[in-house]
Design an enzyme around this catalytic site. Structure first.
Site, PDB file in Angstrom:
ATOM      1  N   ASN A 140       0.824  -1.212   0.000  1.00 36.84           N
ATOM      2  CA  ASN A 140       0.000   0.000   0.000  1.00 36.84           C
ATOM      3  C   ASN A 140       0.857   1.261   0.000  1.00 36.84           C
ATOM      4  OD1 ASN A 140      -2.007  -1.875   0.161  1.00 36.84           O
ATOM      5  ND2 ASN A 140      -2.408  -1.554   2.341  1.00 36.84           N
ATOM      6  N   ASP A 174      -0.556   4.182   0.875  1.00 36.43           N
ATOM      7  CA  ASP A 174      -1.422   5.155   1.572  1.00 36.43           C
ATOM      8  C   ASP A 174      -0.857   5.649   2.905  1.00 36.43           C
ATOM      9  OD1 ASP A 174      -3.684   2.381   2.314  1.00 36.43           O
ATOM     10  OD2 ASP A 174      -1.905   3.055   3.414  1.00 36.43           O
ATOM     11  N   HIS A 196       6.011  -0.569  -2.484  1.00 41.00           N
ATOM     12  CA  HIS A 196       5.600   0.140  -3.704  1.00 41.00           C
ATOM     13  C   HIS A 196       5.601   1.655  -3.531  1.00 41.00           C
ATOM     14  CE1 HIS A 196       3.421  -3.795  -5.024  1.00 41.00           C
ATOM     15  NE2 HIS A 196       4.729  -3.878  -5.140  1.00 41.00           N
ATOM     16  N   CYS A 237      10.586  19.873 -11.744  1.00 40.74           N
ATOM     17  CA  CYS A 237      11.702  19.749 -10.784  1.00 40.74           C
ATOM     18  C   CYS A 237      12.503  21.039 -10.759  1.00 40.74           C
ATOM     19  CB  CYS A 237      12.592  18.580 -11.211  1.00 40.74           C
ATOM     20  SG  CYS A 237      14.127  18.443 -10.281  1.00 40.74           S
ATOM     21  N   GLY A 248      -5.300  -9.063   3.208  1.00 39.92           N
ATOM     22  CA  GLY A 248      -5.919  -8.120   2.276  1.00 39.92           C
ATOM     23  C   GLY A 248      -5.189  -7.957   0.969  1.00 39.92           C
ATOM     24  N   SER A 308      -4.665  -9.755  -3.061  1.00 44.08           N
ATOM     25  CA  SER A 308      -5.095 -10.749  -4.053  1.00 44.08           C
ATOM     26  C   SER A 308      -3.894 -11.577  -4.509  1.00 44.08           C
ATOM     27  CB  SER A 308      -5.713 -10.028  -5.248  1.00 44.08           C
ATOM     28  OG  SER A 308      -4.767  -9.095  -5.778  1.00 44.08           O
ATOM     29  N   ASN A 357      -8.535 -12.787   4.607  1.00 45.09           N
ATOM     30  CA  ASN A 357      -9.169 -12.227   3.410  1.00 45.09           C
ATOM     31  C   ASN A 357     -10.609 -12.727   3.334  1.00 45.09           C
ATOM     32  OD1 ASN A 357      -9.887 -11.638   0.619  1.00 45.09           O
ATOM     33  ND2 ASN A 357      -7.697 -11.440   0.239  1.00 45.09           N
ATOM     34  N   PRO A 358     -11.567 -11.862   3.042  1.00 41.09           N
ATOM     35  CA  PRO A 358     -12.952 -12.354   2.939  1.00 41.09           C
ATOM     36  C   PRO A 358     -13.134 -13.282   1.734  1.00 41.09           C
ATOM     37  CG  PRO A 358     -12.855  -9.979   2.485  1.00 41.09           C
ATOM     38  CD  PRO A 358     -11.480 -10.417   2.861  1.00 41.09           C
TER      39      PRO A 358
HETATM   40  C1  BV8 Z   1       8.754  -5.299 -11.901  1.00 45.46           C
HETATM   41  C2  BV8 Z   1       1.960   1.235  -6.652  1.00 45.46           C
HETATM   42  C3  BV8 Z   1      10.724  -5.552 -13.247  1.00 45.46           C
HETATM   43  C4  BV8 Z   1       1.324   2.246  -7.536  1.00 45.46           C
HETATM   44  C5  BV8 Z   1       1.692  -1.045  -7.566  1.00 45.46           C
HETATM   45  C6  BV8 Z   1       5.989 -12.388 -12.696  1.00 45.46           C
HETATM   46  C7  BV8 Z   1       4.868 -12.949 -13.237  1.00 45.46           C
HETATM   47  C8  BV8 Z   1       3.944 -12.116 -13.905  1.00 45.46           C
HETATM   48  C9  BV8 Z   1       4.121 -10.735 -14.015  1.00 45.46           C
HETATM   49  C10 BV8 Z   1       5.230 -10.190 -13.481  1.00 45.46           C
HETATM   50  C11 BV8 Z   1       6.173 -11.013 -12.841  1.00 45.46           C
HETATM   51  N1  BV8 Z   1       7.158 -10.210 -12.408  1.00 45.46           N
HETATM   52  C12 BV8 Z   1       6.874  -8.916 -12.762  1.00 45.46           C
HETATM   53  C13 BV8 Z   1       5.710  -8.887 -13.428  1.00 45.46           C
HETATM   54  C14 BV8 Z   1       5.066  -7.686 -13.920  1.00 45.46           C
HETATM   55  C15 BV8 Z   1       4.248  -6.950 -12.832  1.00 45.46           C
HETATM   56  C16 BV8 Z   1       3.157  -7.836 -12.295  1.00 45.46           C
HETATM   57  O1  BV8 Z   1       3.264  -8.448 -11.252  1.00 45.46           O
HETATM   58  N2  BV8 Z   1       2.052  -7.850 -13.043  1.00 45.46           N
HETATM   59  C17 BV8 Z   1       0.867  -8.605 -12.561  1.00 45.46           C
HETATM   60  C18 BV8 Z   1      -0.316  -7.741 -12.854  1.00 45.46           C
HETATM   61  C19 BV8 Z   1       0.757  -9.927 -13.213  1.00 45.46           C
HETATM   62  N3  BV8 Z   1       5.108  -6.499 -11.735  1.00 45.46           N
HETATM   63  C20 BV8 Z   1       5.750  -5.315 -11.910  1.00 45.46           C
HETATM   64  O2  BV8 Z   1       5.659  -4.631 -12.913  1.00 45.46           O
HETATM   65  C21 BV8 Z   1       6.658  -4.871 -10.770  1.00 45.46           C
HETATM   66  N4  BV8 Z   1       7.927  -4.423 -11.306  1.00 45.46           N
HETATM   67  O3  BV8 Z   1       8.517  -6.491 -11.958  1.00 45.46           O
HETATM   68  O4  BV8 Z   1       9.878  -4.702 -12.446  1.00 45.46           O
HETATM   69  C22 BV8 Z   1      10.141  -5.498 -14.633  1.00 45.46           C
HETATM   70  C23 BV8 Z   1      10.548  -4.471 -15.475  1.00 45.46           C
HETATM   71  C24 BV8 Z   1      10.042  -4.426 -16.782  1.00 45.46           C
HETATM   72  C25 BV8 Z   1       9.099  -5.385 -17.245  1.00 45.46           C
HETATM   73  C26 BV8 Z   1       8.683  -6.387 -16.335  1.00 45.46           C
HETATM   74  C27 BV8 Z   1       9.189  -6.456 -15.030  1.00 45.46           C
HETATM   75  C28 BV8 Z   1       6.058  -3.633 -10.035  1.00 45.46           C
HETATM   76  C29 BV8 Z   1       4.796  -3.990  -9.340  1.00 45.46           C
HETATM   77  C30 BV8 Z   1       4.305  -2.800  -8.487  1.00 45.46           C
HETATM   78  C31 BV8 Z   1       3.303  -1.939  -9.223  1.00 45.46           C
HETATM   79  N5  BV8 Z   1       2.754  -0.896  -8.352  1.00 45.46           N
HETATM   80  N6  BV8 Z   1       1.253  -0.052  -6.738  1.00 45.46           N
HETATM   81  C32 BV8 Z   1      -0.057   2.641  -7.088  1.00 45.46           C
HETATM   82  O5  BV8 Z   1      -0.508   2.151  -6.039  1.00 45.46           O
HETATM   83  O6  BV8 Z   1      -0.654   3.443  -7.806  1.00 45.46           O
HETATM   84  S1  BV8 Z   1       0.875  -2.563  -7.601  1.00 45.46           S
HETATM   85  C33 BV8 Z   1      -0.655  -2.286  -6.823  1.00 45.46           C
HETATM   86  O7  BV8 Z   1      -1.494  -3.312  -7.307  1.00 45.46           O
HETATM   87  C34 BV8 Z   1      -0.677  -2.431  -5.327  1.00 45.46           C
HETATM   88  O8  BV8 Z   1       0.441  -1.876  -4.705  1.00 45.46           O
HETATM   89  C35 BV8 Z   1      -0.749  -3.951  -5.153  1.00 45.46           C
HETATM   90  O9  BV8 Z   1       0.534  -4.527  -5.254  1.00 45.46           O
HETATM   91  C36 BV8 Z   1      -1.567  -4.359  -6.355  1.00 45.46           C
HETATM   92  C37 BV8 Z   1      -3.001  -4.540  -5.967  1.00 45.46           C
HETATM   93  O10 BV8 Z   1      -3.080  -5.731  -5.262  1.00 45.46           O
HETATM   94  P1  BV8 Z   1      -3.727  -5.757  -3.775  1.00 45.46           P
HETATM   95  O11 BV8 Z   1      -3.065  -4.724  -2.924  1.00 45.46           O
HETATM   96  O12 BV8 Z   1      -3.705  -7.147  -3.349  1.00 45.46           O
HETATM   97  O13 BV8 Z   1      -5.215  -5.213  -4.030  1.00 45.46           O
HETATM   98  P2  BV8 Z   1      -6.404  -5.903  -4.857  1.00 45.46           P
HETATM   99  O14 BV8 Z   1      -7.400  -4.834  -5.045  1.00 45.46           O
HETATM  100  O15 BV8 Z   1      -5.885  -6.645  -6.036  1.00 45.46           O
HETATM  101  O16 BV8 Z   1      -6.985  -7.008  -3.837  1.00 45.46           O
HETATM  102  C38 BV8 Z   1      -7.538  -6.599  -2.616  1.00 45.46           C
HETATM  103  C39 BV8 Z   1      -7.716  -7.865  -1.793  1.00 45.46           C
HETATM  104  O17 BV8 Z   1      -8.212  -7.479  -0.505  1.00 45.46           O
HETATM  105  C40 BV8 Z   1      -8.722  -8.852  -2.392  1.00 45.46           C
HETATM  106  O18 BV8 Z   1      -8.196 -10.164  -2.300  1.00 45.46           O
HETATM  107  C41 BV8 Z   1      -9.960  -8.682  -1.494  1.00 45.46           C
HETATM  108  O19 BV8 Z   1     -10.669  -9.888  -1.355  1.00 45.46           O
HETATM  109  C42 BV8 Z   1      -9.315  -8.301  -0.174  1.00 45.46           C
HETATM  110  N7  BV8 Z   1     -10.161  -7.511   0.739  1.00 45.46           N
HETATM  111  C43 BV8 Z   1     -11.157  -6.643   0.419  1.00 45.46           C
HETATM  112  N8  BV8 Z   1     -11.696  -6.103   1.570  1.00 45.46           N
HETATM  113  C44 BV8 Z   1     -10.976  -6.644   2.616  1.00 45.46           C
HETATM  114  C45 BV8 Z   1     -10.000  -7.534   2.073  1.00 45.46           C
HETATM  115  N9  BV8 Z   1      -9.138  -8.233   2.855  1.00 45.46           N
HETATM  116  C46 BV8 Z   1      -9.249  -8.054   4.216  1.00 45.46           C
HETATM  117  N10 BV8 Z   1     -10.156  -7.202   4.794  1.00 45.46           N
HETATM  118  C47 BV8 Z   1     -11.033  -6.501   4.035  1.00 45.46           C
HETATM  119  N11 BV8 Z   1     -11.917  -5.691   4.639  1.00 45.46           N
HETATM  120 ZN    ZN Z   2      14.980  16.635 -11.570  1.00 47.28          ZN
END
Ligand code: BV8
Ligand code: ZN
Length: 267
Positions: free
Chosen positions: A109, A111, A126, A155, A195, A197, A221-222
């Site tokens: 997060n 936030d 992140h 900047c 919390g 996915s 996680n729910p």
């Molecule tokens: C990188 C910041 C090198 C910005 C974010 C391996 C395999 C496949 C793909 C990849 C891999 N390695 C790298 C990749 C690519 C990519 C990736 O993972 N893609 C995914 C989509 C497949 N990763 C990257 O790009 C990373 N960098 O690898 O660099 C590189 C260089 C060039 C080319 C390739 C690789 C960088 C990743 C970071 C990106 N930045 N955030 C911003 O916030 O604006 S990611 C952002 O999305 C969040 O930070 C978080 O990580 C993600 C969201 O996931 P969650 O936080 O889990 O949230 P979500 O909404 O999905 O789920 C919420 C969950 O909560 C649910 O399960 C729900 O049921 C639950 N919930 C709901 N209510 C509650 C609850 N749980 C408890 N209580 C409740 N009340």
């Molecule tokens: Zn600069």
């Protein structure tokens, strides 16, 4: 509160592991802030962002294509985060940090709510939406709360656009934060996965690294996630309810603390 006996007994069993753990680590995602009113990534974007997939906006290419649009999206998220409070889940994790002999919280997060709840042994994998840096020379600028005429601002050192100090897709995570999280995953006795996915890497690889090193993985996680079947305990429910219950079960004397009573009351 929890009408399924199964859940209570699983909370009790998970709490027993937590109470005797030497080193507790935690990985959190957007779900831990949901009860504070911060929409998760999978919650459809609302309003003028409804047509966008967050993964489209959180990329260097999106910023290059339309810096103002990306800046506006973050400015809106920043204003929202500034208007909410940490919830019982954030407070429970801060309590676990106080109780466990050794603790580390790795969050996805941006936030800043964990720090506002009192967490200190914390790494932001992140980045943080409250910081602004130069998109070219990476100089931290801390200017986002000023009334800004041209959006995005530039900047003062090199004149390039400023951007939020968060990690976008295809960008590398801060090396120190990732290394600390990977070390904790390998060395902890218990890993709480709250919390998330568990779909975004490299953060999503941490639970399996912990399991491979023999740690007990407790998911909160729910909904089910790709990790649920591999977790030692998959506790179904909202973090703001399950985590305080885990703390009370692991450290019954924590009932004394005001926040535990308030959390119990808020249910
Ligand atoms: C990188 C910041 C090198 C910005 C974010 C391996 C395999 C496949 C793909 C990849 C891999 N390695 C790298 C990749 C690519 C990519 C990736 O993972 N893609 C995914 C989509 C497949 N990763 C990257 O790009 C990373 N960098 O690898 O660099 C590189 C260089 C060039 C080319 C390739 C690789 C960088 C990743 C970071 C990106 N930045 N955030 C911003 O916030 O604006 S990611 C952002 O999305 C969040 O930070 C978080 O990580 C993600 C969201 O996931 P969650 O936080 O889990 O949230 P979500 O909404 O999905 O789920 C919420 C969950 O909560 C649910 O399960 C729900 O049921 C639950 N919930 C709901 N209510 C509650 C609850 N749980 C408890 N209580 C409740 N009340
Ligand atoms: Zn600069």
């Amino acid at each position: 509160m929890h009408d399924e006996p199964a859940l209570d007994s699983r909370i009790a069993a998970a709490a027993a592991r937590l109470a005797r753990a030497r080193f507790v680590a935690a990985l959190t995602g957007a779900g831990v802030s949901a009860e504070s009113g911060v929409p998760t990534f999978r919650d459809a974007l609302t309003g003028l962002w409804a047509t966008f997939d967050p993964r489209e906006l959180a990329t260097p290419s999106a910023f290059a294509r339309n810096p103002k649009r990306v800046w506006d999206w973050y400015a809106e998220r920043r204003a929202q985060v500034a208007s909410v409070e940490p919830n019982a889940a954030h407070r429970a994790l801060a309590e676990i940090e106080r109780r466990a002999p050794r603790f580390l919280l790795a969050t996805q997060n941006v936030d800043g709510l964990h720090a506002r709840a009192g967490s200190r042994a914390l790494v932001e994998l992140h980045g943080n939406i409250a910081r602004v840096k130069c998109s070219a020379c990476a100089r931290i600028a801390q200017r986002w709360d000023e009334a800004l005429d041209a959006l995005p601002p530039r900047c003062a050192r090199c004149g390039e656009f400023l951007r939020p100090d968060v990690v976008w897709f295809e960008e590398l995570l801060p090396a120190g934060a990732l290394a600390a999280a990977e070390d904790a995953a390998r060395e902890c006795d218990v890993l709480l996965v709250v919390g998330t996915s568990a779909e975004v890497y490299p953060a999503a690889a941490l639970p399996d690294a912990a399991r491979a090193a023999g740690a007990c993985v407790i998911e909160v996680n729910p909904d089910t996630t790709p990790l649920s079947a591999r977790a030692d305990f998959a506790l179904r429910g909202r973090a703001g309810v399950i985590l305080p219950a885990l703390v009370r079960a692991a450290w019954p004397d924590s009932l004394g603390s005001a926040s535990a009573v308030r959390d119990a009351a808020s249910g």
